[in-house]
Design a protein around this motif. Structure first.
Motif, mmCIF file in Angstrom:
data_model
loop_
_atom_site.group_PDB
_atom_site.id
_atom_site.type_symbol
_atom_site.label_atom_id
_atom_site.label_comp_id
_atom_site.label_asym_id
_atom_site.label_seq_id
_atom_site.Cartn_x
_atom_site.Cartn_y
_atom_site.Cartn_z
ATOM 1 N N HIS A 65 -70.197 60.658 -65.415
ATOM 2 C CA HIS A 65 -68.133 61.025 -65.366
ATOM 3 C C HIS A 65 -68.579 61.467 -67.281
ATOM 4 C CE1 HIS A 65 -64.326 61.298 -64.911
ATOM 5 N NE2 HIS A 65 -64.221 60.568 -65.687
ATOM 6 N N GLY A 119 -64.452 62.555 -69.233
ATOM 7 C CA GLY A 119 -63.341 63.009 -68.708
ATOM 8 C C GLY A 119 -63.146 64.274 -69.577
ATOM 9 N N VAL A 153 -62.579 68.316 -64.436
ATOM 10 C CA VAL A 153 -63.221 66.808 -64.059
ATOM 11 C C VAL A 153 -63.847 67.065 -62.428
ATOM 12 C CG1 VAL A 153 -62.223 64.957 -63.618
ATOM 13 C CG2 VAL A 153 -61.789 65.843 -65.437
ATOM 14 N N GLU A 191 -66.595 64.612 -60.697
ATOM 15 C CA GLU A 191 -66.916 63.682 -60.055
ATOM 16 C C GLU A 191 -68.137 63.690 -59.177
ATOM 17 O OE1 GLU A 191 -63.686 61.491 -58.190
ATOM 18 O OE2 GLU A 191 -63.204 61.560 -60.596
ATOM 19 N N GLN A 206 -58.466 69.274 -64.859
ATOM 20 C CA GLN A 206 -57.883 67.861 -66.366
ATOM 21 C C GLN A 206 -56.419 67.522 -66.141
ATOM 22 O OE1 GLN A 206 -59.293 66.695 -69.929
ATOM 23 N NE2 GLN A 206 -60.666 68.594 -69.444
#
Length: 245
Positions: free
Chosen positions: A153, A155, A162, A164, A240
């Motif tokens: 991950h 940020g 972003v 994941e 984001q």
């Protein structure tokens, strides 16, 4: 949670058996159906030599802020008494502006001098996870026996996106869970086992090597666990800006 409870409510309109001549549910698209989109980013491109990186970083900040304010290059030139030619060179990273010039831009654009260096000073991160060392996390499907292993991950980053990446494992104790729904895009890649995966009104029978890429705002999730254990990669991406402060 039983299978009947997980699949209660509106049923998908098309079953996996109702396929078009392409072998996919009617209305579903293959990669070839995308009409060979022209990718704007060159994966083999390299940045300019190190001595030009600072200038490029400053230029991108100037251009981004100018456009954010709805100003033309001529507007900014008038507000700063900097020539159009010089502003063009600054925004394209072709010259190193003096402190006096940066100060004039700072006042006209309403941003601190340090903001011009933000892209240059931002740290570029990388996350390396060895086999078996991902972090198990709880998500909505955890209560249905779905194991989520986060494989890395990052940020805040320079891309504005972003991502994941999860390794999802379903065992004999796992149940179906077809009602995931969230913002962003999601990519699935089957590693082991077989399942039927729902996206909206379509159902996809997935085996090792199969992949599915979709808009995650539609209801989605596994509706039939055909052959277990099942393992697949789930890569979720979103802006984001959508993360709450």
């Amino acid at each position: 949670m039983s299978s009947s409870e997980a699949t209660a409510g509106k049923r998908p309109k098309r079953r996996a058996s109702e396929r078009s001549s392409s072998g996919l549910p009617e209305g579903a698209k293959t990669a070839a159906d995308a009409h060979s989109p022209v990718l704007k980013q060159d994966p083999h491109a390299v940045r300019e030599p190190r001595e030009n990186v600072l200038e490029i970083a400053i230029g991108r900040e100037v251009r981004a802020r100018r456009k954010q304010l709805g100003l033309t290059v001529a507007d900014l030139a008038s507000a700063t008494n900097i020539s159009l030619g010089m502003l063009s060179k600054i925004e394209n990273g072709n010259t190193s502006p003096s402190l006096t010039t940066l100060q004039a831009l700072s006042r006209a654009l309403g941003m601190p001098l340090t903001a011009f260096l933000r892209r240059f000073e931002e740290e570029r991160n990388a996350v390396f996870v060895r086999r078996g060392e991902g972090v198990d996390v709880e998500r909505r499907g955890t209560r249905a026996g779905h194991q989520y292993t986060l494989l890395g991950h990052i940020g805040a980053n320079t891309s504005g996106v972003v991502v994941e990446p999860y390794l999802i494992t379903l065992t004999e104790e796992s149940d179906v869970f077809p009602t995931f729904q969230h913002g962003g895009l999601e990519f699935l890649y089957m590693l082991e086992g077989e399942l039927t995966y729902r996206h909206g009104d379509n159902l996809f029978s997935m085996r090792p090597g199969d992949s599915l890429f979709f808009d995650a705002d539609a209801p989605h999730g596994p509706v039939e666990l055909t052959s277990r254990p099942i393992r697949y990669l789930s890569i979720i991406s979103y802006p984001q800006s959508s993360i709450p402060d």
